[in-house]
Design a protein around this motif. Structure first.
Motif, PDB file in Angstrom:
ATOM      1  N   GLU A   1       0.830  -1.200   0.000  1.00 51.54           N
ATOM      2  CA  GLU A   1       0.000   0.000   0.000  1.00 51.54           C
ATOM      3  C   GLU A   1       0.870   1.258   0.000  1.00 51.54           C
ATOM      4  OE1 GLU A   1      -3.988   1.655   2.330  1.00 51.54           O
ATOM      5  OE2 GLU A   1      -2.761   0.056   3.224  1.00 51.54           O
ATOM      6  N   ARG A   2       1.925   1.237   0.792  1.00 54.38           N
ATOM      7  CA  ARG A   2       2.837   2.388   0.832  1.00 54.38           C
ATOM      8  C   ARG A   2       3.613   2.537  -0.470  1.00 54.38           C
ATOM      9  NH1 ARG A   2       1.659   1.031   5.854  1.00 54.38           N
ATOM     10  NH2 ARG A   2       1.941   2.537   7.561  1.00 54.38           N
ATOM     11  N   LEU A   3       4.038   1.408  -1.034  1.00 58.91           N
ATOM     12  CA  LEU A   3       4.771   1.467  -2.298  1.00 58.91           C
ATOM     13  C   LEU A   3       3.889   2.033  -3.404  1.00 58.91           C
ATOM     14  CD1 LEU A   3       7.180   0.845  -4.113  1.00 58.91           C
ATOM     15  CD2 LEU A   3       6.379  -1.522  -4.268  1.00 58.91           C
ATOM     16  N   ALA A   4       2.658   1.555  -3.508  1.00 59.44           N
ATOM     17  CA  ALA A   4       1.755   2.051  -4.541  1.00 59.44           C
ATOM     18  C   ALA A   4       1.474   3.532  -4.353  1.00 59.44           C
ATOM     19  CB  ALA A   4       0.450   1.249  -4.512  1.00 59.44           C
ATOM     20  N   ASP A   5       1.265   3.955  -3.107  1.00 62.54           N
ATOM     21  CA  ASP A   5       0.934   5.355  -2.842  1.00 62.54           C
ATOM     22  C   ASP A   5       2.093   6.270  -3.205  1.00 62.54           C
ATOM     23  OD1 ASP A   5      -1.235   7.065  -1.644  1.00 62.54           O
ATOM     24  OD2 ASP A   5       0.443   7.688  -0.376  1.00 62.54           O
ATOM     25  N   MET A   6       3.321   5.862  -2.898  1.00 61.99           N
ATOM     26  CA  MET A   6       4.453   6.742  -3.193  1.00 61.99           C
ATOM     27  C   MET A   6       4.737   6.804  -4.691  1.00 61.99           C
ATOM     28  SD  MET A   6       7.838   4.633  -1.945  1.00 61.99           S
ATOM     29  CE  MET A   6       9.035   4.162  -3.216  1.00 61.99           C
TER      30      MET A   6
END
Length: 790
Positions: free
Chosen positions: A108-113
């Protein structure tokens, strides 16, 4: 040998165009994610060199939803994983590895960044200084500049000849034109049609697919954007050139061949077995090492680099190239059928034994008939003369195939079960005493139902241990690595250590081969190029942490008087028995070795190490005040809290250097906090002052939070989620420190029990150097504040 489990793989394309590759491998303990963006440094606008790499950096600086303190980097480090990114010519890659329960949050963090970066101007100004520091380091690094010189043989106008590093001059972030170009580049390439997500983990394929769908829902939808084809690699003929620098001869071939074709050729070029190219070069005293690799591959263009390390600088390279062409001619006219079969076995085995991150990053294709035809075309184009030398086809790797018959535990070599009664009681009693004193097994500390295990062997000599044995054991270690068992060698003072980590079913056979090789092995000189200064210091550090450092020998180290002991971890009982039998052939005397980590007695000691670099580089190792698990737990929690602030202050805010790191390090069983800095513009004294100021402030950095971070840190030592290699390394150092086999469980208990008072106590001990401070630097200090040793 039981066959390792095959990972189950699947490839699909989501509705938004995101390509997904899944690898379900039940033997894994962690899950990894890799995102490849089809855009790299050669795709950036010509006006803004370094823009692609700059954007990669900016993406890690937080989003509105996940600020820096909650972003991917911090989250992965908090849960004991690994994370990084790289910008290459036509690909930018982001990757991480985490325990399975944390993967969804990581994705989720990777996709958001990737989808919603802040791109704030203040962030850009600070991060540009980071790239400027990297550029300065790159421009001063001999190896990096050799790479630049190596590519000067490529045609003018090809982007490989251009500057792509990025620095203050090429990244005018204050201008509106640059900002528009930055956002346009992100919008054009950071969308579903330009991305591939690869997941590898122990979960079933349907669970991995569900994770991929959740990731894809965040990524903007877009269509594939074709990357511009580059101009020709070389003008006209020939399609090969040489580059000589010091002892390095690079023979570079420009070609149009699939990557798997070149990997097949490199496998046999690099093979160190007798009868091959490297063995002949060494026998004739022409070269000491050879490494063939693919320098560049895109849109049908490829550069194959065959790198020779010559015996002496300035030697004639013509005989070396003549032998290369002769071997290539022999290879071109050989029967490749057995080599293709061996290469297929190697490829399959690598996928079976790779960790989660390596498996997710593995994008190699199977060797097809088309690939073989391309290799024939490549070799024909070289117009090679008929081979004159008598070469030999590389033999099959003895560890890639199961033995026809496995030796039975408890039998002497050459015996069958009918001979069992011929062993005398004295033989059994003597063997039992030797094994008990030399080999220890703590198999219950790691689940034995895994296919991996570890074996550590340590010899202690009366004189400084011989160095360079790994060169003599290169064939053995390479065969073992290809088959799934990594061998590493370490020399520390009077100790020489070898570790085997990987498929435990291979260990008895590899150990038997090692026993036969050791007494015949002759040390060979180290021909690797000098490392970066900070890496040279890291290599030297263990010797200074040992209870004895390597003084000048009075006599050469002898296997006859050496003592050895070993530790096996995560091995089933049948494997233990076979290892005991094979270990009977090891040179030296099996015996327990008493060891006591160096006690600094609260002193500050400085060691100067000579390096080839002009930049200041320094390590500071701060051991725990005692070997107790309570101290170790408190210091691990302390590092968990100060690692981020250290990097933020010295690397990001103060920009003191490009190599700035800190973390827990275990050396010869001693746990401590290690700081490292290499700076292009500060002196050693100035770096020391920065470290002093930071250490003085450590107690004030420990805030009384509701959550000290105990739980997240303790969970990192859960043996069920630790890869075998990491668990084994922890248990080996615990063994050296005298801790019991349930070390991991006890360490977890101490971490859970740590209080705010314990954390403050540890911070004060660190500040006051209660356990001592050990400085290792590439120069001497200008003050007499420390005991200085050369």
């Amino acid at each position: 040998m039981p066959a390792p489990a095959h990972p189950h793989s699947a490839t699909l394309t989501l509705a938004n165009g995101l390509r997904v590759i899944l690898h379900a491998a039940p033997h894994l303990q962690r899950c990894a994610a890799v995102v490849r963006v089809a855009a790299g440094s050669h795709d950036a606008p010509l006006a803004w060199p370094g823009l692609a790499h700059f954007l990669e950096h900016l993406l890690f600086l937080g989003t509105e939803r996940f600020p820096t303190g909650e972003g991917l980097m911090t989250y992965v480090q908090r849960h004991g994983g690994q994370v990084n990114a790289s910008t290459r010519e036509r690909i930018t890659e982001f990757f991480f590895e985490l325990p399975v329960p944390n993967v969804a949050q990581g994705l989720e963090r990777l996709a958001d960044m990737l989808a919603r970066p802040r791109l704030a101007l203040d962030d850009q100004l600070r991060e540009r200084e980071v790239l400027q520091a990297e550029f300065v380091a790159w421009s001063r690094d001999a190896k990096a500049q050799q790479q630049v010189a190596l590519l000067e043989g490529v045609a003018n106008g090809h982007p490989l000849r251009d500057f792509h590093a990025g620095n203050r001059d090429s990244l005018p972030v204050e201008t509106e034109a640059f900002q528009q170009a930055l956002r346009a580049f992100h919008a054009q390439f950071y969308q579903s049609g330009q991305m591939t997500l690869s997941l590898a983990g122990p979960q079933p394929l349907d669970e991995l697919q569900a994770l991929a769908h959740r990731f894809g829902e965040i990524i903007p939808t877009g269509s594939g954007h074709p990357q511009a084809a580059p101009p020709a690699l070389m003008d006209g003929q020939p399609q090969a050139y040489r580059h000589v620098a010091g002892q390095q001869l690079h023979h570079v071939i420009a070609c149009n061949a699939p990557r798997e074709t070149l990997e097949f050729l490199c496998t046999w070029l690099n093979n160190p077995a007798p009868g091959g190219l490297l063995a002949e070069l060494q026998a004739q005293g022409m070269a000491t090492a050879l490494h063939a690799s693919v320098l560049y591959h895109f849109a049908g263009q490829a550069l194959l680099d065959i790198d020779f390390t010559l015996n002496q600088p300035g030697e004639s390279v013509t005989p070396v190239e003549a032998l290369l062409h002769d071997w290539l001619s022999f290879f071109a006219h050989s029967d490749w059928t057995p080599l293709r079969e061996e290469f297929a076995r190697l490829t399959v085995r690598q996928r079976q034994v790779q960790g989660a991150l390596a498996l997710a990053r593995n994008d190699s294709e199977a060797l097809s008939d088309h690939s073989i035809a391309a290799l024939h075309t490549l070799l024909d184009s070289l117009q090679l003369p008929a081979a004159k030398h008598t070469w030999q086809r590389p033999p099959d790797n003895p560890f890639l195939r199961p033995s026809d018959t496995e030796p039975r535990a408890g039998l002497i070599r050459g015996q069958t079960s009918a001979h069992r009664g011929l062993r005398t009681f004295a033989q059994d009693r003597s063997r039992g005493r030797r094994e008990a004193s030399a080999l220890t097994f703590i198999s219950q500390a790691v689940p034995t139902d895994r296919q991996e295990g570890a074996l550590y062997l340590n010899w202690r000599f009366d004189s400084p241990a011989p160095s360079g044995l790994e060169g003599a054991l290169h064939v053995l270690s390479e065969n073992a690595r290809q088959a799934g068992l990594a061998l590493t060698f370490e020399t520390t003072g009077h100790d020489w250590r070898i570790s085997m980590v990987g498929l435990h079913a291979l260990m008895p056979k590899v150990l038997e081969a090692l026993a036969q090789s050791l007494t015949q092995a002759h040390p060979t000189p180290d021909t690797t190029p000098p490392p970066l200064a900070i890496r040279a210091l890291l290599k030297a550090l263990p010797a200074y942490c040992a209870e004895t450092t390597a003084e000048r020998p009075h006599q050469p180290a002898s296997w006859h008087t050496a003592r050895w002991h070993g530790l096996g971890i995560g091995l089933p009982a049948t494997c233990e028995a076979l290892i005991k039998t094979a270990a009977a052939g090891l040179p030296g005397q099996p015996a327990g070795i008493e060891r006591q980590p160096r006690d600094l007695n609260g002193q500050c000691v400085w060691h100067a190490v000579k390096t080839d670099a002009s930049e200041a580089a320094l390590l500071l190792f701060c051991p725990t005040p005692s070997l107790s698990l309570a101290d170790e737990a408190a210091w691990r929690l302390l590092v968990h809290r100060v690692q981020g602030p250290f990097y933020q202050r010295l690397r990001v805010e103060q920009q003191i250097g490009y190599a700035v790191f800190s973390g827990i390090r275990q050396i010869n069983g001693q746990t401590g906090l290690l700081f490292g800095v290499q700076s292009p513009h500060l002196s050693l004294d100035e770096i020391v002052q920065h470290l002093h100021r930071f250490l003085a402030q450590v107690p004030t950095l420990i805030e009384r939070d509701t959550d000290l971070g105990n739980t997240a840190l303790a969970q990192q030592f859960n043996v069920d989620t630790l890869p075998t290699s990491q668990a084994a390394e922890l248990l080996w150092h615990a063994h050296l420190a005298g801790h019991p086999s349930d070390y991991l469980e006890r360490l977890q208990q101490h971490l859970y029990a740590c209080t705010y008072a314990d954390l403050q106590h540890a911070a004060q001990h660190l500040k006051d150097a209660v356990g001592g401070w050990l400085w290792v630097a590439n120069g001497a200090p200008s003050t007499d504040l420390w005991t200085v040793k050369g």
